[in-house]
Design an enzyme around this catalytic site. Structure first.
Site, mmCIF file in Angstrom:
data_model
loop_
_atom_site.group_PDB
_atom_site.id
_atom_site.type_symbol
_atom_site.label_atom_id
_atom_site.label_comp_id
_atom_site.label_asym_id
_atom_site.label_seq_id
_atom_site.Cartn_x
_atom_site.Cartn_y
_atom_site.Cartn_z
ATOM 1 N N SER A 175 -5.160 -1.945 37.179
ATOM 2 C CA SER A 175 -6.283 -2.445 37.992
ATOM 3 C C SER A 175 -6.420 -1.586 39.235
ATOM 4 C CB SER A 175 -6.058 -3.902 38.374
ATOM 5 O OG SER A 175 -6.493 -4.706 37.329
ATOM 6 N N LYS A 209 -2.162 -1.948 29.199
ATOM 7 C CA LYS A 209 -3.551 -1.669 29.599
ATOM 8 C C LYS A 209 -3.584 -0.472 30.535
ATOM 9 C CE LYS A 209 -7.908 -3.699 30.856
ATOM 10 N NZ LYS A 209 -8.620 -4.925 31.133
ATOM 11 N N GLY A 256 -18.896 -1.459 33.046
ATOM 12 C CA GLY A 256 -20.250 -1.445 32.496
ATOM 13 C C GLY A 256 -20.585 -0.094 31.886
ATOM 14 N N GLY A 285 -17.421 -0.464 29.055
ATOM 15 C CA GLY A 285 -18.815 -0.061 28.937
ATOM 16 C C GLY A 285 -19.570 -0.553 27.728
HETATM 17 C C1 FMN Z 1 -14.505 -9.174 38.218
HETATM 18 C C2 FMN Z 1 -13.555 -8.489 37.289
HETATM 19 C C3 FMN Z 1 -12.224 -8.910 37.212
HETATM 20 C C4 FMN Z 1 -11.332 -8.283 36.362
HETATM 21 N N1 FMN Z 1 -10.033 -8.712 36.300
HETATM 22 C C5 FMN Z 1 -9.148 -8.095 35.476
HETATM 23 C C6 FMN Z 1 -7.801 -8.534 35.369
HETATM 24 O O1 FMN Z 1 -7.380 -9.522 35.975
HETATM 25 N N2 FMN Z 1 -6.963 -7.841 34.563
HETATM 26 C C7 FMN Z 1 -7.369 -6.748 33.843
HETATM 27 O O2 FMN Z 1 -6.562 -6.158 33.113
HETATM 28 N N3 FMN Z 1 -8.653 -6.319 33.894
HETATM 29 C C8 FMN Z 1 -9.535 -6.976 34.693
HETATM 30 N N4 FMN Z 1 -10.834 -6.525 34.747
HETATM 31 C C9 FMN Z 1 -11.225 -5.334 33.946
HETATM 32 C C10 FMN Z 1 -11.859 -5.724 32.609
HETATM 33 O O3 FMN Z 1 -10.981 -6.471 31.813
HETATM 34 C C11 FMN Z 1 -12.290 -4.451 31.828
HETATM 35 O O4 FMN Z 1 -11.147 -3.699 31.497
HETATM 36 C C12 FMN Z 1 -13.233 -3.559 32.621
HETATM 37 O O5 FMN Z 1 -14.189 -4.346 33.306
HETATM 38 C C13 FMN Z 1 -13.968 -2.535 31.726
HETATM 39 O O6 FMN Z 1 -14.662 -3.184 30.679
HETATM 40 P P1 FMN Z 1 -16.243 -3.557 30.769
HETATM 41 O O7 FMN Z 1 -16.979 -2.315 31.140
HETATM 42 O O8 FMN Z 1 -16.578 -4.078 29.421
HETATM 43 O O9 FMN Z 1 -16.355 -4.624 31.821
HETATM 44 C C14 FMN Z 1 -11.755 -7.177 35.573
HETATM 45 C C15 FMN Z 1 -13.102 -6.764 35.627
HETATM 46 C C16 FMN Z 1 -14.003 -7.408 36.453
HETATM 47 C C17 FMN Z 1 -15.444 -6.942 36.483
#
Ligand code: FMN
Length: 329
Positions: A175, A209, A256, A285
């Protein structure tokens, strides 16, 4: 039907949610998810045995995974009936954390489409409170528990305590908005000890991760060390770290469609390098069926997304699954 729901959600997102201040939109979305029993409507899922896959030996009814963000078990319970093959709970830390102060989430309009930048900072109730809540959550589809720590001890305690409550365990070293968690990727030598200790702490399948910001370290040191420790699944990956002056921390994780090209490239290289010995969840994304299909065609065992769930709505899973089934005919 699916198209009409998708179009309706676009109107709701662009016309209403996007015009509200971000904290209000989030509160509204989460309240709606808790109160409206969308999971009881068949319209949001597609049950077909041809879609089933396995991950770490666990059967998922389909390869779509809700990525980590929600910890409220009422929301996780709903999400389990909204078309996902598995649902990930938010990363839990040993002690409760209030998260970073607001603003900790902003919307971005990128050339690729709508995204988010967050500096959430692991707002969560902490291990003891969460363990009690999770114990009451039925697993309609497999549950992935996620943990985040700052020391080997933290991870071992978290994995040992939450492992029995999940079907798989993801440990987050990526993260971008909590320095000590993000820093693990910069210390691959210490990570070897962490990977071994965590592997010994649970019998459940483990997922590491990864951050898209450390492609070289991931592929030359971290993944080989994970395989050596007996950890065979990676989630590639987390949000990309970017400067964002509107956030309280002035930086955060971009998620995204803007990060999709990188997700695809990371998957391609990793699959080519490690072959079938590694299982890969491709996350980052995905907000349209063709993106999920492209990742699966390039060898992803499963596809994760979170931002697409917000920007395209809960119907996205069903849209992807319909396309996936059509492609298999
Ligand atoms: C508000 C928010 C909180 C998130 N919290 C976590 C988390 O606690 N642990 C984690 O591994 N990823 C967390 N993520 C990351 C997402 O799980 C994901 O890996 C990332 O957003 C990329 O995927 P996406 O583009 O489909 O959103 C978070 C993302 C967002 C937007």
């Amino acid at each position: 039907m699916t198209r009409a729901i998708a179009a309706l959600y676009r109107v709701l997102y662009d016309g209403v949610l996007c015009r509200l201040p971000e904290p209000t939109a989030i509160a509204l979305g989460q309240t709606a998810l808790k109160l409206i029993p969308l999971d009881r409507l068949g319209a949001f899922r597609l049950d077909d045995p041809r879609l089933a896959v396995t991950l770490g030996g666990v059967r998922l009814p389909n390869p779509l995974i809700l990525a980590a963000m929600y910890y409220d078990t009422r929301i996780l319970r709903r999400a389990m009936g909204l078309g996902f093959g598995a649902v990930t709970a938010k990363s839990i830390t040993r002690d409760p954390r209030p998260g970073h102060p607001r603003p900790n989430l902003v919307r971005v309009r990128t050339a690729a489409g709508p995204g988010l930048v967050n500096c959430n900072g692991f707002q969560n109730p902490g291990l003891d409170a969460y363990r009690a809540a999770l114990a009451r959550l039925p697993h309609r589809v497999p549950l992935i528990v996620s943990v985040a720590g700052e020391s080997v001890d933290d991870y071992v305690a978290l994995v040992a305590a939450l492992g029995p409550l999940g079907d798989l365990v993801e440990f987050n070293i990526s993260s971008p908005n909590t320095r000590l968690v993000y820093e693990w990727s910069r210390r691959p030598a210490e990570l070897v000890g962490l990977l071994r200790a965590v592997r010994a702490a649970t019998t459940k399948p483990l997922i590491v991760k990864l951050s898209p910001d450390f492609a070289d370290a991931n592929e030359t040191r971290i993944i080989p060390a994970a395989l050596e420790a007996g950890i065979r699944i990676v989630d590639y990956g987390n949000a990309r770290r970017v400067e964002e002056p509107r956030l309280s921390q002035r930086a955060g994780g971009l998620s995204g469609p803007e990060i999709f090209a990188e997700t695809l490239a990371n998957l391609r290289r990793t699959r080519a390098r490690f072959g079938g010995e590694l299982e890969i969840i491709a996350t980052g994304g995905v907000d349209a069926p063709e993106k999920a299909l492209a990742l699966l065609a390039e060898g992803a065992n499963a596809v994760g997304y979170f931002t697409g769930f917000i920007t395209r709505g809960p119907i996205l899973a069903r849209q992807i699954l319909e396309r996936l089934l059509a492609a298999r005919r």
